[in-house]
Design an enzyme around this catalytic site. Structure first.
Site: not given
Ligand code: NAD
Ligand code: MN
Length: 505
Positions: A189, A264, A298, A399
């Site tokens: 997804k 992650e 991240c 963050e």
């Molecule tokens: P997010 O958590 O809002 O969304 C991530 C993904 O999860 C998206 O595809 C979203 O549609 C999906 N999602 C949202 N709600 C969900 C639910 N209830 N159930 C299942 N899936 C759901 O994060 P974002 O805004 O897309 O990304 C930014 C965040 O990601 C930041 O906090 C960043 O630190 C983190 N990040 C971490 C890493 C790492 O490797 N640790 C890498 C990249 C980004």
């Protein structure tokens, strides 16, 4: 259902008005024909419409993945066959490198060199796992008596893989490559803000010979599609990259069916400059550490600690160079910092900066929404340096996910370690010093999955990537990842000539 023929896919341009789901080897519309729009954050312009998966589509994708895993040939195929297909994926990506870069820039607003590096790494990830899988195997254990014990690594099954918007293609590669290398089937997804390159990667997988049902791509809302995947009994594992709150929610729901989970999540990574560092190298590496990908990383090194003796010199140079960072046309080689993903994220960033001002911090440079000539309808933020902070401030603890760094002096090694570890996160970190004994000592004390020593970046195929504490668990991008997509089966056999009668009856 048949897979898409090579010639058809090759003729299809990556840039289209409409993108489809990929379910069971076919590009399909959503069950209710719903679509959503994706935009270019640099200009605010509409790029394309994307089929929006419904629960019914997600169910179909899970069943396709299930069927491919339980009855298909992929997981049983010889390792060298799977390895060859992964290399083929990489070679198709190489041949279409510029198109992938262009599409990634359009969908994310990131700068050219940033996108080029990430697309190249996505390619190298497939090449890495094409090689790594060949050496991935069980072990023979020494056991007493006339017993033989060996282990097999078996693919865990159907994996839901949920991708964030900040590195759309690279994160998709980090997840798909190791999973299919070991023989799993995946339902991916992508993030709704940036679905395009993951869809194209799914098409490339088919073109390269990944059988139908092994890689399915279902763009759609996290709350609906993601939620459905996480709750589904026939999904064996969830691999998630995204924010910490959603990660916690996923772990909780995945526990209902005891799915394997890797997370992650967010970070607030410290970047420590000791007085004995090469200051110019530390300035350049620290700039990259926070402003790369517009700070939407991240592992962004968003807490900068500088030893008192060199604080003034370092800050002077750092601020000067921050002022030189170019915002603008993402396709321009000279652009250093690209756009912010959307209005919502821009508001989040700005409200953090305003909270810092209200808390009494000092803005050394930046601090506002940026107006970029020719890109007035896009989302931009000025690279921002904030000083005069204390460790309780929101801007130091939370963050931000934008081009904003806080900078603070420290006295000695002990204080540096204490400040660095005063965070609920533990993803990245960086140390700058010419004293190897010191960097080793400090590296040993840092609570983080990654420590960079005199080094601006850390993520090469082969280097483990993942967090301590609330940055999640599991490691991606490395050999160990293969273990996280497999179960270990222990096989014990008796080879004695005398039958055993353990109960003595
Ligand atoms: P997010 O958590 O809002 O969304 C991530 C993904 O999860 C998206 O595809 C979203 O549609 C999906 N999602 C949202 N709600 C969900 C639910 N209830 N159930 C299942 N899936 C759901 O994060 P974002 O805004 O897309 O990304 C930014 C965040 O990601 C930041 O906090 C960043 O630190 C983190 N990040 C971490 C890493 C790492 O490797 N640790 C890498 C990249 C980004
Ligand atoms: Mn987009």
């Amino acid at each position: 259902m048949s897979t898409i023929k090579d010639s058809e896919t090759q003729q299809q341009s990556m840039k289209r008005n409409l993108y489809h789901l990929i379910i069971n080897g076919e590009q399909v519309a959503s069950s209710n024909n719903a679509t959503f729009k994706t935009f270019n954050p640099a200009t605010g312009e509409l790029i394309a419409e994307v089929a929006q998966a419904t629960k019914e589509d997600t169910e179909k994708a899970i069943q396709a993945a299930r069927h491919a895993f339980d009855y298909g040939k992929w997981k049983k195929s010889p390792i060298n066959k799977r390895s060859r297909v992964l290399n083929k994926i990489a070679s198709i990506m190489r041949a279409r490198f510029n198109e992938l870069v262009e599409l990634e820039i359009l969908d994310t607003g990131k700068s050219l060199s940033t996108a080029q590096g990430q697309v190249m790494q996505a390619i190298e990830d497939f090449e890495f796992y094409a090689g790594a899988i060949v050496g991935h195997r069980g072990v023979v254990n020494n056991v007493p008596g006339q017993f033989h014990n060996y282990t097999e690594k078996e693919p865990v099954g159907v994996c839901a893989q949920i991708i964030p918007w900040n590195y759309p293609l690279m994160m998709a590669a980090w997840k798909i490559a190791p999973a299919i290398a070991v023989g799993c089937s995946v339902v991916v997804k992508p993030a709704s803000l940036t679905p395009l390159t993951a869809i194209i990667l799914g098409e490339i997988c088919l073109e390269a010979g990944v059988p139908e049902g092994v890689v399915n791509i279902v763009p759609g809302p996290g709350a609906e599609v993601g939620n459905y995947l996480v709750g589904h009994k026939q999904v064996d594992k969830v691999a998630f990259t995204g924010s910490t709150p959603i990660g916690k929610n996923i772990m909780e729901r995945a526990s209902q069916t005891l799915k394997r989970v890797t997370l992650e999540l967010g970070g607030k990574s410290p970047n420590i400059v000791f007085a004995d560092a090469d200051i110019d190298a530390a300035v350049d590496g620290s700039l990259y550490g926070i402003f790369y990908n517009s700070g939407q990383s991240c592992e962004a090194r968003s807490r900068l600690y500088v030893q008192e003796e060199v604080y003034e010199e370092f800050v002077g140079k750092f601020v000067e160079k921050t002022k030189k960072l170019q915002l603008g046309n993402p396709f321009d080689q000279g652009t250093h910092v690209g756009a912010i993903i959307d209005q919502n994220q821009l508001n989040v960033i700005d409200s953090y900066v305003k909270s810092a001002i209200a808390d009494g911090a000092e803005i050394l440079v930046g601090g506002k929404v940026a107006v970029v000539e020719g890109y007035e309808n896009g989302f931009w933020y000025e690279p921002t340096v904030i000083a005069n902070v204390n460790h309780e401030m929101k801007v130091v603890q939370e963050e931000i996910f934008g081009p904003v760094v806080v900078i603070m002096p420290f006295k000695d090694e002990k204080e540096a370690v204490k400040l660095a570890n005063d965070s609920e996160f533990g993803l990245g970190s960086a140390l700058w010093s010419k004293d190897a004994a010191r960097t080793t000592r400090v590296a040993n004390q840092i609570q983080a999955g990654i420590v960079m020593v005199n080094c601006p970046f850390s993520a090469f195929p082969g280097t483990p990537f993942g967090g301590y504490k609330q940055s999640g668990f599991g490691r991606e991008l490395c050999i160990e990842t293969l273990d996280l997509y497999t179960e270990t089966k222990s096989i014990v056999s008796y080879y004695g000539s005398r039958p055993l009668n353990p109960l003595g009856v």
